[in-house]
Design a protein around this motif. Structure first.
Motif, PDB file in Angstrom:
ATOM      1  N   ALA A   1       0.824  -1.168  -0.089  1.00  0.00           N
ATOM      2  CA  ALA A   1      -0.054  -0.004   0.091  1.00  0.00           C
ATOM      3  C   ALA A   1       0.743   1.443   0.017  1.00  0.00           C
ATOM      4  N   HIS A   2       1.885   1.314   0.521  1.00  0.00           N
ATOM      5  CA  HIS A   2       2.959   2.297   0.703  1.00  0.00           C
ATOM      6  C   HIS A   2       3.474   2.725  -0.762  1.00  0.00           C
ATOM      7  N   ILE A   3       3.806   1.560  -1.495  1.00  0.00           N
ATOM      8  CA  ILE A   3       4.164   1.667  -2.784  1.00  0.00           C
ATOM      9  C   ILE A   3       3.059   2.419  -3.551  1.00  0.00           C
ATOM     10  N   VAL A   4       1.765   1.908  -3.527  1.00  0.00           N
ATOM     11  CA  VAL A   4       0.757   2.387  -4.301  1.00  0.00           C
ATOM     12  C   VAL A   4       0.650   3.755  -3.930  1.00  0.00           C
ATOM     13  N   ARG A   5       0.561   4.212  -2.841  1.00  0.00           N
ATOM     14  CA  ARG A   5       0.574   5.542  -2.433  1.00  0.00           C
ATOM     15  C   ARG A   5       1.571   6.487  -3.103  1.00  0.00           C
ATOM     16  N   GLU A   6       2.855   6.094  -3.095  1.00  0.00           N
ATOM     17  CA  GLU A   6       3.956   6.869  -3.846  1.00  0.00           C
ATOM     18  C   GLU A   6       3.780   6.695  -5.291  1.00  0.00           C
ATOM     19  N   ILE A   7       3.002   5.682  -5.945  1.00  0.00           N
ATOM     20  CA  ILE A   7       2.858   5.777  -7.340  1.00  0.00           C
ATOM     21  C   ILE A   7       2.183   6.870  -7.770  1.00  0.00           C
ATOM     22  N   PHE A   8       0.813   7.162  -6.964  1.00  0.00           N
ATOM     23  CA  PHE A   8      -0.068   8.092  -7.068  1.00  0.00           C
ATOM     24  C   PHE A   8       0.572   9.506  -6.945  1.00  0.00           C
ATOM     25  N   LYS A   9       1.381   9.862  -5.988  1.00  0.00           N
ATOM     26  CA  LYS A   9       2.050  10.948  -5.657  1.00  0.00           C
ATOM     27  C   LYS A   9       3.299  11.153  -6.880  1.00  0.00           C
ATOM     28  N   LYS A  10       3.903  10.333  -7.255  1.00  0.00           N
ATOM     29  CA  LYS A  10       4.780  10.518  -8.287  1.00  0.00           C
ATOM     30  C   LYS A  10       3.898  10.908  -9.447  1.00  0.00           C
ATOM     31  N   TYR A  11       2.938  10.372  -9.751  1.00  0.00           N
ATOM     32  CA  TYR A  11       2.185  10.901 -11.101  1.00  0.00           C
ATOM     33  C   TYR A  11       1.776  12.092 -10.976  1.00  0.00           C
ATOM     34  N   LEU A  12       1.267  12.577  -9.900  1.00  0.00           N
ATOM     35  CA  LEU A  12       0.896  13.798  -9.655  1.00  0.00           C
ATOM     36  C   LEU A  12       1.793  14.735  -9.741  1.00  0.00           C
ATOM     37  N   ASN A  13       3.101  14.612  -9.349  1.00  0.00           N
ATOM     38  CA  ASN A  13       4.190  15.047  -9.302  1.00  0.00           C
ATOM     39  C   ASN A  13       4.888  15.582 -10.749  1.00  0.00           C
ATOM     40  N   GLY A  14       4.319  14.785 -11.822  1.00  0.00           N
ATOM     41  CA  GLY A  14       4.734  15.103 -13.055  1.00  0.00           C
ATOM     42  C   GLY A  14       5.409  13.765 -13.623  1.00  0.00           C
ATOM     43  N   GLU A  15       5.721  12.703 -12.815  1.00  0.00           N
ATOM     44  CA  GLU A  15       6.698  11.676 -13.443  1.00  0.00           C
ATOM     45  C   GLU A  15       5.785  10.911 -14.580  1.00  0.00           C
ATOM     46  N   SER A  16       6.405  10.137 -15.359  1.00  0.00           N
ATOM     47  CA  SER A  16       6.097   9.579 -16.467  1.00  0.00           C
ATOM     48  C   SER A  16       5.627   8.019 -15.801  1.00  0.00           C
ATOM     49  N   ARG A  17       4.734   7.315 -16.530  1.00  0.00           N
ATOM     50  CA  ARG A  17       4.460   5.942 -16.126  1.00  0.00           C
ATOM     51  C   ARG A  17       5.656   5.023 -16.180  1.00  0.00           C
ATOM     52  N   LEU A  18       6.354   5.342 -17.173  1.00  0.00           N
ATOM     53  CA  LEU A  18       7.638   4.292 -17.234  1.00  0.00           C
ATOM     54  C   LEU A  18       8.574   4.595 -16.230  1.00  0.00           C
ATOM     55  N   SER A  19       8.889   5.837 -15.880  1.00  0.00           N
ATOM     56  CA  SER A  19       9.958   6.135 -14.477  1.00  0.00           C
ATOM     57  C   SER A  19       9.334   5.315 -13.583  1.00  0.00           C
TER      58      SER A  19
ATOM     59  N   ARG B   1      -0.547   2.373 -15.272  1.00  0.00           N
ATOM     60  CA  ARG B   1      -1.599   2.892 -15.908  1.00  0.00           C
ATOM     61  C   ARG B   1      -3.087   2.128 -15.154  1.00  0.00           C
ATOM     62  N   GLU B   2      -2.865   0.837 -15.187  1.00  0.00           N
ATOM     63  CA  GLU B   2      -4.068   0.147 -14.756  1.00  0.00           C
ATOM     64  C   GLU B   2      -4.207   0.623 -12.977  1.00  0.00           C
ATOM     65  N   ILE B   3      -3.093   0.580 -12.236  1.00  0.00           N
ATOM     66  CA  ILE B   3      -3.241   0.838 -10.844  1.00  0.00           C
ATOM     67  C   ILE B   3      -3.962   2.306 -10.720  1.00  0.00           C
ATOM     68  N   LEU B   4      -3.436   3.358 -11.519  1.00  0.00           N
ATOM     69  CA  LEU B   4      -3.615   4.826 -11.262  1.00  0.00           C
ATOM     70  C   LEU B   4      -5.236   4.822 -11.785  1.00  0.00           C
ATOM     71  N   SER B   5      -5.755   3.762 -12.565  1.00  0.00           N
ATOM     72  CA  SER B   5      -7.210   4.032 -12.976  1.00  0.00           C
ATOM     73  C   SER B   5      -8.087   3.012 -12.105  1.00  0.00           C
ATOM     74  N   ARG B   6      -7.568   2.483 -11.189  1.00  0.00           N
ATOM     75  CA  ARG B   6      -8.661   1.564 -10.495  1.00  0.00           C
ATOM     76  C   ARG B   6      -9.380   2.295  -9.312  1.00  0.00           C
ATOM     77  N   VAL B   7     -10.730   2.322  -9.427  1.00  0.00           N
ATOM     78  CA  VAL B   7     -11.428   3.314  -8.311  1.00  0.00           C
ATOM     79  C   VAL B   7     -11.325   2.277  -6.971  1.00  0.00           C
ATOM     80  N   LEU B   8     -10.995   0.986  -7.122  1.00  0.00           N
ATOM     81  CA  LEU B   8     -10.998   0.101  -6.070  1.00  0.00           C
ATOM     82  C   LEU B   8     -10.180   0.649  -4.702  1.00  0.00           C
ATOM     83  N   TYR B   9      -8.869   1.376  -5.186  1.00  0.00           N
ATOM     84  CA  TYR B   9      -8.126   1.713  -4.103  1.00  0.00           C
ATOM     85  C   TYR B   9      -8.764   2.850  -3.309  1.00  0.00           C
TER      86      TYR B   9
END
Length: 471
Positions: free
Chosen positions: A176-194, A214-222
């Protein structure tokens, strides 16, 4: 005579008497009873019959076209395929066209007679009917479960595990910690690849690439919700991120284009959300001519209000239009207010902390690391005592070492990373932000802004709101 035995079993059918061994045994006995020796086996293990994308079936078709097969035997017609059009295609366009006979070991027909061909057509219809009924029952059951807030099944989302006794999803703190960081990094402007490359170094429980991110970022389940027949409903599982963060990510995803700059052209691109309808904000440029002079106005407006009516399917919004420079200055001024008011920073932190789960991430990671290290030591002990050969367990050791390294990396980051839940630290950070702002380049300003702001809500009468990233 060249005989081909075709066997197929899907994963779910293993427990229903259709196993590979059962089909092979009965078809071999059938061939023996017919006096056919040395039949060739074509086996698709774990493949669905709803399509023809099966390696053994493709090989069988190729050999038929090369005139290497005279007769094809199956245990039952639906082993050949679950769709009527697929079965008829194989019978007419593959078997008949190449003068290959087709027989079923458990059904009284073959393609050598007109009655046999008619029976096959009828059975193919019932095979598809059975498939359609299975889909209907599965869909109905899934909707009933989701309507009660229960997860509908399928592959587990990264960050959760299934509690069979409680019949619900439970949060895995280290993931879950990694998931939160993924969302944070994406909003900070990082690409999905990075982001995928970053995540791949921190866990071996899931392979990551840009499509997984991309799948993780789109799932409302989170957010603790589920999708039921296209509608978002409340789930009975604990959320990993808040709904505001998820909505900001969806707005950012809508804005981004593959290959384009993630940060965007304007200072607040991807950060703005309509406070009236929750829709996306678009940049509007208006040019007017007065007294021989040209005036250019840059504005922000809700897409549902600005875009032509025929392009927005009757949806409407009444947010209004706001000068771009005024909105951007408002956000900068809000940051400056935080830089001079520690009490205001404390209010932001308290509000943010009240909605975020306080997981014992480090404890769980340390326990996992201890288990992996213990496993590595046991394997080395076994090698030293001669109980096993090093070559026999080299792959296992390699995987454990990789897992140990990824867990240790996460622990190191938690150890050294600043925790912005201390309002004094956040206040200091805001002051540094305010001091450095005039000296930053435009791309640096965009990235720095996204490190402290999750999104900005545009409200009527310029009563706008900044949602802070205070973690």
């Amino acid at each position: 005579m060249n005989i081909a035995i075709y066997i197929r079993v899907s994963t779910d059918e293993q427990v229903q008497g259709f196993s590979i061994d059962v089909q092979k045994e009965r078809l071999s006995a059938f061939c023996t009873s017919q006096g056919w020796d040395d039949p060739k086996l074509y086996i698709d293990d774990g493949y669905t019959g709803t399509n023809m994308n099966r390696p053994a079936l493709k090989r069988l078709i190729r050999h038929i076209e090369e005139s290497k097969i005279d007769t094809v035997i199956v245990y039952k017609l639906d082993r050949l395929g679950r769709k009527q059009k697929d079965v008829l295609h194989l019978l007419e366009d593959v078997f008949d066209k190449n003068n290959v006979a087709f027989k079923s070991a458990t059904e009284p027909f073959d393609t050598g007679t007109s009655l046999g061909k008619a029976m096959i057509g009828i059975l193919a219809v019932f095979a598809q009917l059975e498939r359609d009924m299975i889909i209907e029952r599965t869909t109905s059951g899934r909707r009933q479960r989701t309507g009660k807030g229960m997860w509908y099944g399928g592959r587990l989302a990264f960050g959760y595990e299934w509690n069979k006794d409680a019949q619900m999803l439970e949060v895995k703190p280290e993931e879950a910690h990694i998931v939160r960081e993924i969302f944070k990094k994406y909003l900070n402007g990082e690409s999905r690849l990075s982001i995928a490359e970053w995540a791949a170094k921190r866990t071996k429980s899931r392979k990551f690439d840009h499509s997984i991110i991309r799948e993780i970022l789109s799932r409302v389940l989170y957010t603790g919700k589920l999708i039921n027949a296209g509608e978002v409903v409340e789930g009975n599982h604990e959320p990993i991120i808040d709904i505001e963060t998820w909505e900001a990510v969806q707005a950012e995803t809508t804005r981004r284009k593959d290959g384009g700059s993630p940060v965007g052209e304007y200072l607040l691109t991807g950060l703005l959300v309509c406070g009236v309808c929750g829709g996306n904000i678009v940049h509007v440029k208006r040019i007017t001519n007065r007294a021989g002079r040209q005036y250019v106005y840059e504005l922000y407006a809700c897409k549902k209000q600005h875009v032509r009516k025929k392009d927005r399917a009757g949806e409407s919004c009444t947010l209004g239009y706001y000068r771009r420079e005024k909105v951007e200055q408002f956000v900068i001024d809000e940051i400056r207010k935080l830089s001079v008011s520690s009490s205001r920073v404390k209010e932001v932190i308290d509000k943010k902390q009240s909605i975020e789960p306080d997981a014992n991430i480090r404890t769980n990671l340390q326990s996992k690391l201890d288990s992996v290290v213990s496993g590595i030591e046991n394997l080395y002990d076994a090698i030293q005592t001669g109980a096993v050969k090093a070559s026999a367990i080299s792959d296992r050791l390699s995987k454990l070492e990789e897992e140990r390294e990824s867990i240790q990396l996460q622990l190191d980051e938690i150890e050294v990373a600043p925790v912005y839940r201390d309002y004094k630290i956040v206040h200091k950070r805001m002051k540094e932000f305010n001091k450095a702002w005039p000296f930053l380049t435009e791309p640096e300003q965009k990235r720095m802004l996204r490190s402290v702001v999750t999104h900005v809500v545009l409200n009527k009468d310029e009563d706008h709101e900044v949602i802070w990233n205070a973690t």
